[in-house]
Structures are given as C-alpha cells and as structure tokens.
Design an enzyme around this catalytic site. Structure first.
Site, PDB file in Angstrom:
ATOM      1  N   ARG A 215       7.230   4.360 -79.992  1.00 13.15           N
ATOM      2  CA  ARG A 215       6.770   5.506 -80.786  1.00 13.15           C
ATOM      3  C   ARG A 215       7.976   6.376 -81.109  1.00 13.15           C
ATOM      4  NH1 ARG A 215       2.930   3.053 -81.779  1.00 13.15           N
ATOM      5  NH2 ARG A 215       0.722   3.594 -81.558  1.00 13.15           N
ATOM      6  N   GLU A 244       6.340   9.742 -89.333  1.00 14.70           N
ATOM      7  CA  GLU A 244       6.103   8.639 -90.277  1.00 14.70           C
ATOM      8  C   GLU A 244       5.199   9.096 -91.416  1.00 14.70           C
ATOM      9  OE1 GLU A 244       4.720   5.220 -88.105  1.00 14.70           O
ATOM     10  OE2 GLU A 244       6.350   5.393 -86.681  1.00 14.70           O
ATOM     11  N   HIS A 262       7.502   0.407 -89.457  1.00 22.05           N
ATOM     12  CA  HIS A 262       6.438   0.242 -88.445  1.00 22.05           C
ATOM     13  C   HIS A 262       5.699  -1.100 -88.605  1.00 22.05           C
ATOM     14  CE1 HIS A 262       3.766   2.688 -85.498  1.00 22.05           C
ATOM     15  NE2 HIS A 262       3.768   1.392 -85.194  1.00 22.05           N
TER      16      HIS A 262
END
Ligand code: GLV
Length: 296
Positions: A215, A244, A262
C-alpha cells in the site's frame, strides 16, 4: 449464484463511487461487494441500516472501517490466497525491471535514443548472491521469498513481535542496512504509515532497491523521490501510491524508478477468482452461513 427474487444494483460508473452515492444506494441493501477504491466509512455504514456484509474484492481492506462495521454487526470479508501468486509474480517483475533497467531501456529505445550495443552501456545489478529483505511475513511475502532461490537470492524477513523460528529474520533496522532489494508486503495500518521515510531510506545501501506492491502510504513518496534524486538508493519500483491514481510529481521525472499502475493482482485468472470469492462471501452471510474469508 443469485437466487430468484434477489435484487442486484450494479454501479459501473467511470470513477469510484462517492461516499454520498454509496450511502444512498445502500438503502435497503443487505450485501455490498466493493473494490479497494470504494471508501466504506462509518458514515456510510450508519446510513446502511439493512447491511449485513461488506465483501471487498481485495486482500487489503484499509478502505473499510472494519471497527465501525463490527460494532454494527456487519461482517467484512476480503480475498486472501487467490491473489498471492499473481502479486508475488508482479513483485518479481518489478524487481527484475528495476535492477535490469528494462523500463528505462524501453523509454530510450522509443525515443530513438539507442545508439547501439556497448560494453558499458546501461549496466544493471545482478541478483545472484544478494539479499532480498521482506517486510511482512504473510502469504504474499512468503510467496515472494519462495521464488528468491530461483534467482540465487536469499530472503530475510523483518522481525515482528516475538521471534519465530521458521523464517530467517532480523530487525527492521538490520534489514534496511543489509538488504540489496527491500520489498514491502504488509497491510497498511496507522502504525506503519510512512514506515519508509527519509531516515529509513538513508539507512539503506546506496546500491539497494526498494519495491512496494503493498500500500502506498507505507512509503513517504516525497522522501523516496529525495532519496532517488540524491542517489541514496539505486532505484525503486512501485505498484501503489499514497494518493492513487496520483503519483508524486517528483517521481515522474526520475529514470531510476519503475512506476506500475496498481497491477499486483491484475491477471484474468486472479481477478476472476477474487470476484467469485467476494460474491460467495456475500451469499454465505446472506444465507446464514459463515463467511469463507472474514477479516479481523
Ligand atoms: C490489492 O491491492 C489488494 O489488496 O488486493
């Protein structure tokens, strides 16, 4: 899978559903299948009076206020196991990409900057004989470690709490100082936000690489950009970011960082398995059975 008479409300908007719309659409709903960009806050849960289960299509669940859900008797589930191998593979793709300058080389070729083979051209770093430091001793960290031998690396884990015997481990500081590649595989928590900050980066070897497929907020992006610019570490490869889909502007200008959008679990096989598991979790709870993979 749905029984006759069940109602399905599918949100397929172009961007993540906002809190207000999510709360409004949860009126009268018993189950929610969501993704990691959906913020399931205490406010949302307060307004979802009939909700019994929140099934995240992700292994991480920092987008859900799990304590708030628990206090309202709502079951929260995630999708462990099914994405372990895909995430471990992506981690290795990033390790190889950054140490062998694959993406940097691709950029050079595309901008027609390649002048041809030369003995000392675009030299990278070999993995054989090097130490892979792993922060996180869960399924994904272990799966990444399991592949280390194939590249002649030895994997060492950061100690967590009491020392265990089944894994090679050392303190986080020792790991920072001695690893050639440091890879993060731990869930985000209040305790580990910006765990990799200026101080931690300055402890790493100048020849070392940082990889984050866990993360974004675990790494202080501003500090990382500084460390890469000052060549305090050799390079980094990121799949996750603090905000993000925003990426820190300073990172975008650096050659020694690989930036993936991601993609950790993004294979057809894995995303299908994740979606199926999330739906099975929802149906189990709604049909009065225990969830297959509850969190907490
Ligand atoms: C992806 O980031 C996940 O948590 O599954």
């Amino acid at each position: 899978m749905l029984e006759a008479g069940s109602d399905l409300d599918l949100y397929d908007g172009p961007s993540p559903i906002g809190e207000a719309e999510l709360a409004a659409r949860l009126q009268g709903k018993h189950g929610l299948v969501c993704v990691l960009t959906d913020r399931v806050t205490a406010n949302v849960l307060d307004r979802a009076r009939d909700l019994k289960v929140v099934s995240n299509i992700a292994v991480g669940y920092d987008n859900i206020d799990v304590a708030a859900a628990r206090s309202r008797g709502i079951v929260v589930t995630n999708t462990p196991d099914v994405l372990t191998e895909a995430t471990a593979e992506l981690t290795w793709a990033l390790i190889l990409a950054v140490t062998r300058r694959v993406v940097e080389g691709d950029r050079l070729v595309r901008r027609r900057g390649w002048k041809g083979w030369a003995l000392d051209f675009m030299l990278g770093t070999e993995l054989r004989g090097k130490q892979l430091g792993i922060i996180g001793r869960g399924r994904i960290g272990r799966a990444v470690a399991a592949k280390a031998g194939a590249f002649g690396m030895h994997a060492v884990f950061a100690t967590r709490g009491a020392r265990t015997t089944d894994l090679p481990e050392m303190s986080l500081d020792e790991l920072l100082v001695s690893s050639d590649v440091l890879s993060i595989h731990t869930p985000l928590s209040e305790a580990n936000k910006h765990m990799i900050d200026r101080r931690a980066l300055a402890r790493m070897k100048r020849s070392a690489f940082l990889v984050n497929t866990a993360r974004g907020p675990i790494v202080d992006e501003e500090a990382l950009a500084w460390a890469l610019k000052e060549h305090l570490i050799a390079g980094a490869a990121l799949d996750v970011y603090e905000r993000e889909p925003e990426v820190h502007a300073a990172l975008l200008d650096l050659e020694n960082v690989v930036l993936a959008p991601h993609l950790g679990s993004a294979t057809r096989e894995t995303r299908t398995a994740m979606a199926e598991l999330a739906v099975k979790n929802t149906l189990a709870v709604l049909q009065g059975r225990p969830a297959l993979t509850p969190v907490g």
